[in-house]
Every structure is written in C-alpha cells, then in structure tokens.
Motif scaffolding. Structure first.
Motif, PDB file in Angstrom:
ATOM      1  N   THR A 154       0.776  -1.071   0.039  1.00  0.00           N
ATOM      2  CA  THR A 154       0.147   0.018   0.023  1.00  0.00           C
ATOM      3  C   THR A 154       0.908   1.266   0.038  1.00  0.00           C
ATOM      4  O   THR A 154       2.144   1.167  -0.004  1.00  0.00           O
TER       5      THR A 154
ATOM      6  N   ARG B 142      -8.156   8.707   1.279  1.00  0.00           N
ATOM      7  CA  ARG B 142      -9.148   7.810   0.220  1.00  0.00           C
ATOM      8  C   ARG B 142      -9.435   9.248  -0.736  1.00  0.00           C
ATOM      9  O   ARG B 142      -9.612   8.836  -1.818  1.00  0.00           O
TER      10      ARG B 142
ATOM     11  N   ASP C  83      -3.829   5.161  -1.419  1.00  0.00           N
ATOM     12  CA  ASP C  83      -4.102   3.932  -0.801  1.00  0.00           C
ATOM     13  C   ASP C  83      -3.645   3.830   0.594  1.00  0.00           C
ATOM     14  O   ASP C  83      -2.551   4.293   0.862  1.00  0.00           O
TER      15      ASP C  83
ATOM     16  N   GLN D 174     -12.312   0.132   2.551  1.00  0.00           N
ATOM     17  CA  GLN D 174     -11.172   0.560   2.973  1.00  0.00           C
ATOM     18  C   GLN D 174     -10.663  -0.687   3.996  1.00  0.00           C
ATOM     19  O   GLN D 174     -11.187  -0.919   4.945  1.00  0.00           O
TER      20      GLN D 174
END
Length: 394
Positions: A3, A22, A27, A118
């Motif tokens: 990420t 976001r 990310d 998420q």
C-alpha cells in the motif's frame, strides 16, 4: 500486502487519516491490535471543536453527528456559589462546539471504511515497524494466525501513548516533555436527563467538578480526586452527595440524579514528544501528545494532526512536493503546544490543590474572577476552547 500508507491504530486519528487519504486517491491499510467491538465501544469524552466538526462534515462523515450531536454556544464557570456564562459563539464570531462522543465518531469512521471497502485489520498482534529510515519501510504483524508483511511508502503511527510507533523512534532522537498532575478525575455516567444545556465547570474548596452530558438522556459528571483513589470507597450515595456539594449555587441549580452505569478514575497528564516524525514514520494523536481532559483537546488535536498529514501526503503524491512532509512536525507542534498551554491553564485555574499554598489557591480564584469579568480574557478562553483556525500550509 502493498500500500502507499500503512496506518497503525484504528482510533479516530488512524481511521480519519485513512478516509482523508482515500478522498485524495491515496491507498492505505489500517491495522489495530484491539477488536472492532472494543474500538466502537471504548467510552471517551467527545467535545468537538468547530474545526473538527467542519473537517468531518466536509469529508462526508458528519451526517449522524449533525443529527445527534449537541451544539453548545457557551460554557459556565461556577465558583463562590455563582454561575458565570462564557458566550463562546458571540466572542468568536459564530464558532461553537459540539458534544458527540469519541466512540460515536469511531463508529461513523468504521462504517465509512466498510462502505468504501477501506482495508482495516482488527485483532492483529506482534506489530513491528521496519526500515523506517529507508524509502521502503514495512510493517510486520500477525493476523488470524498468519504472519503478514505490509510494504509501503510511509507509516502513520496513530496507535496511542502505549503503542509501538513512538517506541520505534530511537531514544537519542526523541525528546519528551511531561507533567503529571497531583489529582485525577472520578467520572460517572448516569441515566439522568441533563439539567443544563451547556457544560458547567465548578471550582469548589473541596475540589473541582464538571457537569457534562452524552445525550438528551445521559449525564456525564466528574469529581476531582486523588490519583490513587479507591473506587470501592465511592458508593453511589457518596458520589451524588459530593456532586451536590461542589455544585452548590445561589440559583438552586443541581444535576439530576439517576442510575450510575459507569465509574472510572482518569489520571491527569500532559505529554509531548518531539519530533513527531522520523524517516518515513509520522506520529499523530496520542502517540505524540497527551493533554489533561480539562481543555477538551485530545481528539481535536488528533484530527488536526491527520488533517495536516493527509494534505502533506497529497502534495507528495500529486505534485511531488516533500516540503509539507518535511515540515509536518513543526506545523503540528505549533498547535500542540498552544493546546497544551490552554489545557494547563484550565486545569490549573479550576483545581484547588491541598499540595499548594493558600497563596497559590487564591491566585486561582483571582484568575477565575478575571476571565468572567474581562471581555478580553473571556475572549481568549473562548477562542482556545472552540479551537483556533487551522493554519493551512501550501
């Protein structure tokens, strides 16, 4: 896993940071050692500054808060049997506070994370941060019995005072500043309709008391006590008797009594760690600073931190700028130390202490009289209480 930003801690700071990132197209993965149930039900105070409210609303997280939160336009200071109202909205050009519990904010944030898919990993163990000085840091942890490595560009340490993040910064790099107060708060939740519309801070020779609320049917109350107070010695009857004594006033106002559903003792501490960044690791919220609850700044500082960090990361990914990330600690600490001073001021002014001389306690009474009779002093208190405007960078 890979990420852009690994976030350690699923409290208000970590969850809000994930949401703000976001919105910027960045990310992230949030990891948390506690369960989702624990995070959603951990009762903490919830006095939200105007800037915190605005941030939640602007980021699409404020719908339930606007429906259920209690907007307050002032507070009261009670001493020498008289109530003195500080009209915060009038003194600050229309700003106010909203009473909305921290666990409700967390519930809203978790719901938003689920809605937007998420990734949030609860119940993780053995969290370790690696290579935070390099451009390829990573986080290791165990989740559901499986060892997981999360490769990332940056790590946000939002895991609280006792978390692994601050402990990952070498001791010779970190400077810490701390004050431990000689008193604590005995707090209760009571099933009782609040008898006032705003918070009441009481200074009494027997100790400080605070009247607050959690909802239209639940009252939150605090009593100054010893840090080593034995809760077993405080029956419901003794608590109510002491509250009525400390809230004595010539108008006959008193908190409504009801069934006490929770009792706890909260220590009083001020703490700041500098710097709030090291390599690719950035601290936010309680991982970097603690304030006594008197000034109602804890969660608000966490929101300010991640607001600053999200904008700095957005500038990095969008424009290739690193100056906002490099200045993150300096930017945040300006607000942190202002909030620390205000919390110290409120705590010191409102709490008589048997460890201090009668001279010092008389000075506290003089300060109370000054802030309730001087427009300039009242305005300073109000501006700090509702929260100073954000210093937007870049």
């Amino acid at each position: 896993m890979k990420t852009q930003v690994a976030i350690v801690g699923a409290g208000p700071a970590g969850l809000l940071l994930s949401h703000l990132l976001r919105l910027q197209g960045i990310d992230s993965v949030v990891v948390e050692t506690r369960s989702r149930e624990y995070c959603e039900n951990r009762i903490r105070a919830g006095v939200l500054e105007q800037g915190t409210v605005d941030t939640l609303v602007e980021s699409g997280l404020g719908a339930r808060m606007q429906r259920e939160g209690l907007v307050h336009h002032g507070i009261e200071l009670l001493f020498e049997r008289r109530r003195h109202r500080i009209d915060m909205t009038h003194l600050t050009g229309g700003r106010s506070i909203t009473v909305y519990s921290q666990h409700e904010v967390v519930r809203d944030l978790i719901a938003a994370a689920i809605d937007h898919e998420q990734p949030v990993l609860f119940d993780v163990a053995n969290v370790l941060l690696h290579d935070i000085r390099s451009d390829q840091p990573y986080v290791e942890l165990v989740h559901r019995g499986e060892r997981i490595r999360i490769d990332c560009d940056y790590i946000a340490g939002c895991d609280g005072f006792h978390g692994v993040s601050r402990a990952s910064i070498p001791a010779d790099v970190l400077r810490t500043y701390e004050r431990v107060y000689p008193y604590a708060w005995l707090g209760i939740l009571a099933d009782a309709t609040p008898s006032a519309d705003e918070l009441v801070y009481a200074h009494h020779e027997r100790g400080f008391a605070l009247f607050s609320m959690r909802s239209p049917s639940v009252t939150r109350l605090y009593l100054q006590c010893r840090p080593d107070e034995n809760l077993a010695e405080w029956s419901d009857g003794r608590i109510w008797a002491e509250l009525h004594t400390r809230f004595e006033n010539d108008e006959g106002w008193t908190p409504n009594e009801g069934s006490i559903t929770q009792k706890s003792v909260t220590p009083m501490r001020s703490f700041v760690a500098e710097p709030m960044q090291y390599g690719r690791l950035f601290l936010a919220g309680d991982a970097a600073h603690i304030v006594p609850p008197t000034g109602a700044k804890g969660m608000n500082l966490a929101v300010a931190d991640v607001r600053t960090l999200s904008r700095a990361l957005a500038a990095r990914y969008r424009d290739g700028r690193v100056d906002l990330l490099e200045g993150y600690s300096t930017t945040c600490l300006e607000r942190v130390w202002r909030a620390e001073h205000f919390s110290y001021f409120m705590t010191n002014m409102l709490h008589p202490s048997p460890d201090e001389t009668s001279f010092v306690n008389r000075l506290k009474m003089s300060e109370l009289k000054y802030v309730t009779t001087s427009n300039a002093a009242a305005q300073s208190l109000a501006e700090n209480y509702v929260g100073l405007p954000f210093a937007e960078a870049g």
